[in-house]
Scaffold this motif. Structure first.
Motif, short mmCIF file in Angstrom:
data_model
loop_
_atom_site.label_atom_id
_atom_site.label_comp_id
_atom_site.label_asym_id
_atom_site.label_seq_id
_atom_site.Cartn_x
_atom_site.Cartn_y
_atom_site.Cartn_z
N PHE A 63 30.04 38.19 31.81
CA PHE A 63 30.05 39.65 31.87
C PHE A 63 29.01 40.16 32.85
O PHE A 63 29.24 41.13 33.59
CB PHE A 63 29.78 40.21 30.47
N GLY A 64 27.86 39.50 32.88
CA GLY A 64 26.81 39.88 33.84
C GLY A 64 27.28 39.69 35.27
O GLY A 64 27.04 40.53 36.15
N ARG A 65 27.96 38.53 35.54
CA ARG A 65 28.47 38.31 36.90
C ARG A 65 29.55 39.33 37.26
O ARG A 65 29.62 39.79 38.40
CB ARG A 65 29.02 36.89 37.00
N MET A 66 30.37 39.68 36.27
CA MET A 66 31.40 40.68 36.52
C MET A 66 30.77 42.03 36.86
O MET A 66 31.21 42.74 37.76
CB MET A 66 32.30 40.82 35.29
N SER A 67 29.71 42.41 36.15
CA SER A 67 29.02 43.67 36.43
C SER A 67 28.45 43.68 37.83
O SER A 67 28.57 44.67 38.57
CB SER A 67 27.91 43.89 35.39
N GLN A 68 27.83 42.56 38.24
CA GLN A 68 27.29 42.48 39.60
C GLN A 68 28.40 42.56 40.65
O GLN A 68 28.24 43.21 41.70
CB GLN A 68 26.50 41.18 39.76
N SER A 69 29.53 41.89 40.37
CA SER A 69 30.65 41.93 41.31
C SER A 69 31.21 43.35 41.43
O SER A 69 31.49 43.82 42.53
CB SER A 69 31.74 40.97 40.86
N LEU A 70 31.35 44.04 40.30
CA LEU A 70 31.83 45.43 40.34
C LEU A 70 30.88 46.32 41.12
O LEU A 70 31.30 47.18 41.90
CB LEU A 70 32.00 45.96 38.91
N SER A 71 29.58 46.12 40.91
CA SER A 71 28.58 46.91 41.63
C SER A 71 28.67 46.66 43.13
O SER A 71 28.61 47.60 43.94
CB SER A 71 27.18 46.58 41.12
N ARG A 72 28.83 45.39 43.51
CA ARG A 72 28.93 45.05 44.93
C ARG A 72 30.20 45.65 45.56
O ARG A 72 30.16 46.24 46.63
CB ARG A 72 28.92 43.53 45.09
N HIS A 73 31.31 45.52 44.83
CA HIS A 73 32.56 46.08 45.34
C HIS A 73 32.50 47.60 45.41
O HIS A 73 33.07 48.22 46.32
CB HIS A 73 33.74 45.64 44.48
N ASP A 74 31.81 48.21 44.44
CA ASP A 74 31.67 49.66 44.48
C ASP A 74 30.89 50.11 45.70
O ASP A 74 31.26 51.09 46.36
CB ASP A 74 30.97 50.13 43.19
N ARG A 75 29.82 49.37 46.04
CA ARG A 75 29.07 49.71 47.25
C ARG A 75 29.93 49.53 48.49
O ARG A 75 29.89 50.35 49.42
CB ARG A 75 27.80 48.84 47.35
N ASP A 76 30.71 48.44 48.52
CA ASP A 76 31.58 48.20 49.67
C ASP A 76 32.63 49.30 49.80
O ASP A 76 32.92 49.79 50.91
CB ASP A 76 32.28 46.84 49.54
N ILE A 77 33.21 49.69 48.66
CA ILE A 77 34.24 50.73 48.69
C ILE A 77 33.65 52.06 49.14
O ILE A 77 34.26 52.80 49.93
CB ILE A 77 34.90 50.86 47.30
N ARG A 78 32.45 52.36 48.65
CA ARG A 78 31.81 53.61 49.08
C ARG A 78 31.51 53.59 50.58
O ARG A 78 31.68 54.59 51.28
CB ARG A 78 30.52 53.83 48.29
N ARG A 79 31.05 52.43 51.06
CA ARG A 79 30.79 52.33 52.50
C ARG A 79 32.09 52.50 53.30
O ARG A 79 32.13 53.19 54.32
CB ARG A 79 30.15 50.99 52.82
N MET A 80 33.16 51.87 52.81
CA MET A 80 34.45 52.01 53.49
C MET A 80 34.96 53.44 53.41
O MET A 80 35.57 53.95 54.36
CB MET A 80 35.46 51.04 52.88
N ALA A 81 34.73 54.09 52.27
CA ALA A 81 35.24 55.45 52.08
C ALA A 81 34.52 56.47 52.95
O ALA A 81 35.09 57.51 53.29
CB ALA A 81 35.12 55.85 50.60
N TYR A 82 33.28 56.17 53.33
CA TYR A 82 32.50 57.14 54.08
C TYR A 82 32.26 56.73 55.54
O TYR A 82 31.54 57.43 56.25
CB TYR A 82 31.14 57.35 53.40
N THR A 83 32.86 55.62 55.99
CA THR A 83 32.61 55.13 57.34
C THR A 83 33.93 54.89 58.04
O THR A 83 34.87 54.35 57.46
CB THR A 83 31.80 53.82 57.32
N ASP A 84 34.01 55.30 59.30
CA ASP A 84 35.19 55.01 60.12
C ASP A 84 35.19 53.54 60.49
O ASP A 84 34.21 53.02 61.04
CB ASP A 84 35.18 55.88 61.38
N ALA A 85 36.29 52.86 60.21
CA ALA A 85 36.34 51.40 60.38
C ALA A 85 36.24 50.99 61.84
O ALA A 85 35.67 49.94 62.16
CB ALA A 85 37.64 50.85 59.77
#
Length: 711
Positions: A258-280
């Motif tokens: 569960f701890g690894r899943m939480s870290q993975s979700l946090s990492r993906h959330d940061r990546d998604i936010r970066r993708m959502a706010y940055t022109d590729a």
């Protein structure tokens, strides 16, 4: 060998000790176990359902909201092709059942398919009523689908909406499978527990209290901690720290997983936010990030007496790069433009300047006045726009070729022009459009009069659609005469629009609207076909021994850039039966300058079929006579501005004479347009000009009246 003392062994050891002591507590312990399983399943089901449902809803609403913003401009200009591109791109995402773009009345404009079988039909499904009535982001749940809809707005005006259906079957199957697995594991543990309790239950009476403590310590407490952590994750706190565990059993594995899943979700959330706010492509801020920054700046500046300026920069003729060099070259051009803009903004925009790519070939820049700085925001924006026009007007090297594009920039000011972000962005877009109308490669500040001009232009574009089918558009023909013997040898086809309310609309007005909106790509072939049909009729009324008349038809730069012109011309000649040498196509010199290689190849294909190619308005372009050596043409038409002053301006007379001599040396026919006086006709004939047209020789007349001239 390191032996693992697992959860099953712990239960077994506890029951062996308890069996000798507290046999009387067996029933109570079994009841406790059943309640615990129901609690675990209930908490797990609730947490999983709420987390998955809420995350799915927020993710889908965000996606639909962005899609609605992306569809605003295409729907505003009724660009079904671009609407289809965006709809199909969304429909290809996994889990999406349908994408429907509709107007304010609920009529389907696009469903993501190529044929759009439902086009124009009113949505009548069970969710359609709430979708049509909604004025903001709206989510509905059905048995197997989540329907998310959002209005498509231009400023405060609602153009229509878009709805996306997300299949819930997969989510529910996953949820039920997960709960089934959890129930199975709990049932299996319970069965094994009951077996050992049955064998050793006599001793559980004495250690009942210990059993409750141990179960609470090793099972219930960790699961409760995991449930609390899952609720934090459900609330959007993906970086929640789960309690550390050194246990080497199933619960310890579960807590670490569960701890690894939480870290993975946090990492993906940061990546998604970066993708959502940055022109590729460019790495710049995108539309969403810019809008949030703009809203924040306006909140800070409102009431503080400070100003800011928005600059909307759009690359001129960028589509030509994609059409002629390919999309890879287009991406290279966008990167080079982005780098040039960023360097200029960094150097001149001030510390608070912000640059973003809005998508496509459009960039937006925010600059604001500095406290204590003498230079106002208008002066700073004007200077920045001046430098950007100059910098972006420099050639760009793409695939070992120099490309000249330039940029059109619209500038709007806060709070002078508007106080809200939406109105500012709309004003900047209007000003940028006016810069394009003014000739491109320049900048314009927004003014209130621009709103009225845009409204008039949009209304004119709307009226122009279907004008041909309604019979409002027609062709007139201006005779062309040979100066040597005064014989009529052909005529130029000219398009006229008689509006039922406004009367005759100037060609310079509606042709520009057709060119800018893309309607010219529909009108051009219709005009060409009608002119060819009339030219065939001319041959039937002329005496058999007479020289066949040619018809000349103007071709727009947009038709030339599309690359399909030779096929359109061939189809018209085949369907009407007109001989190829009796058709002359007229292109302006500036239409050819943009990409000489593409234009030369296209014109060579046309001339190989026998069609004649004339260069219209010759002498007003940028390359002059040197152009004739590189572009295959059969004739040039001297612009009327030179003919008008040929009798009184020695320079115009000398230039006209030079054009005639140079063209004849290359074997090119020379046509003079705008001949309105007998003296002009005489001078042109004396200088050896081949053909002429103008009011002195004959006014443009309708098809039937022109037929009487031939009798």
């Amino acid at each position: 060998m390191n032996l693992r003392f697992g959860l099953q062994a712990k239960f077994l050891a506890m029951m062996v000790v308890a069996l000798l002591v507290v046999l009387a507590l067996i029933a109570l312990l079994l009841n406790r176990q059943e309640r615990m399983q129901r609690e675990v399943l209930g908490v797990s089901r609730q947490a999983m359902t709420e987390m998955v449902t809420d995350n799915l809803r927020r993710h889908n609403e965000g996606m639909v909201g962005q899609l609605a913003e992306s569809l605003a401009n295409p729907l505003y200009y009724f660009d079904l092709d671009q609407i289809g591109v965006l709809s199909r791109a969304t429909l290809r995402n996994p889990g999406i059942s349908y994408v429907i773009v509709y107007d304010n009345d609920g009529n389907v404009l696009h469903d993501g398919s190529e044929e759009i079988p439902s086009y124009g039909k009113r949505m009548d499904d069970a969710m359609a009523y709430e979708v049509i009535a909604a004025r903001k982001l709206h989510t509905q749940w059905g048995e197997s689908v989540m329907d998310v809809s959002a209005p498509i707005m231009i400023g405060a005006e609602r153009l229509g909406g878009v709805r996306v259906g997300y299949d819930l079957k997969t989510m529910r199957q996953f949820q039920e499978q997960a709960l089934s697995d959890l129930r199975g594991r709990l049932d299996a543990l319970g069965q094994r527990h009951m077996i050992w309790i049955g064998l050793l239950g006599v001793g559980l009476l004495a250690l009942g209290a210990l059993m409750v403590y141990l179960i609470q310590r090793f099972l219930v407490q960790p699961i409760r901690q995991l449930a609390e952590a899952s609720m934090e994750i459900e609330a959007g706190h993906f970086d929640t720290n789960t309690p550390p565990s050194k246990r080497h059993d199933e619960v310890g594995d579960l807590m670490r997983a569960f701890g690894r899943m939480s870290q993975s979700l946090s990492r993906h959330d940061r990546d998604i936010r970066r993708m959502a706010y940055t022109d590729a492509l460019t790495g710049l801020a995108n539309r969403l990030a810019f809008r949030e920054s703009l809203d924040q700046r306006l909140l800070q500046l409102r009431g503080a007496g400070r100003q800011l300026a928005l600059l909307f920069a759009d690359i001129d003729d960028f589509k030509r790069v994609n059409d002629t060099l390919g999309h890879d070259a287009g991406d290279d051009v966008l990167l080079q433009f982005a780098n040039r803009i960023q360097e200029t903004v960094t150097r001149l925009g001030g510390e608070d300047a912000l640059l973003a790519r809005f998508g496509g070939d459009e960039f937006v820049i925010l600059v604001q006045d500095d406290e204590g700085h003498e230079q106002g925001v208008r002066a700073r924006a004007s200077h920045l726009a001046d430098v950007l026009v100059a910098e972006l007007g420099q050639p760009i090297v793409v695939h070992d070729r120099q490309v000249f594009l330039g940029t059109s920039i619209g500038v709007t000011l806060f709070p002078e022009d508007a106080s809200g972000a939406t109105a500012l962005m709309k004003n900047g877009d209007i000003a940028m459009y006016q810069a394009k109308v003014a000739g491109k490669n320049c900048y314009r500040f927004y003014s209130r009069a621009m709103d009225q001009a845009v409204e008039r232009r949009v209304h004119l574009e709307h009226e122009l659609r279907g004008a041909w089918d309604r019979g409002e558009l027609s062709l007139v023909y201006q005779p062309v005469y040979r100066l040597g013997d005064g014989a009529m040898v052909g005529a130029e086809a000219l398009l006229r629009w008689r509006h039922p309310e406004q009367g005759l609309v100037a060609p310079s007005v509606f042709i520009d609207v057709a060119e800018q909106s893309g309607l010219i790509e529909t009108l051009g072939p219709q005009v060409l076909r009608a002119a060819c049909q009339d030219a065939v009729r001319w041959q039937h009324v002329r005496p058999a021994a007479s020289e066949p008349l040619f018809v000349s038809v103007n071709v727009s730069p947009r038709q030339l850039r599309s690359g399909d012109l030779p096929n359109v011309v061939a189809a018209c000649l085949h369907d009407t039966g007109l001989a190829a040498h009796n058709l002359h196509l007229e292109l302006t010199e500036t239409a050819v300058i943009g990409d000489e290689i593409h234009a030369s190849n296209l014109l060579a294909r046309l001339r190989s079929t026998g069609v004649k190619v004339w260069l219209d308005d010759f002498g007003t372009g940028f390359s002059g006579l040197s152009h004739l050596r590189r572009v295959p043409v059969d004739g040039v038409k001297i612009d009327r501005s030179f003919i008008a002053d040929v009798l009184r301006d020695p320079d115009d007379l000398a230039l006209t004479t030079a054009i005639i001599a140079m063209a004849h040396s290359l074997g090119i026919t020379v046509v003079a347009e705008g001949v309105e006086k007998e003296g002009q006709y005489a001078v042109l004939r004396e200088r050896g000009c081949d053909l002429a047209q103008g009011y002195w020789l004959g006014h443009p007349v309708g098809a039937d009246e022109f037929m009487t001239l031939l009798g």
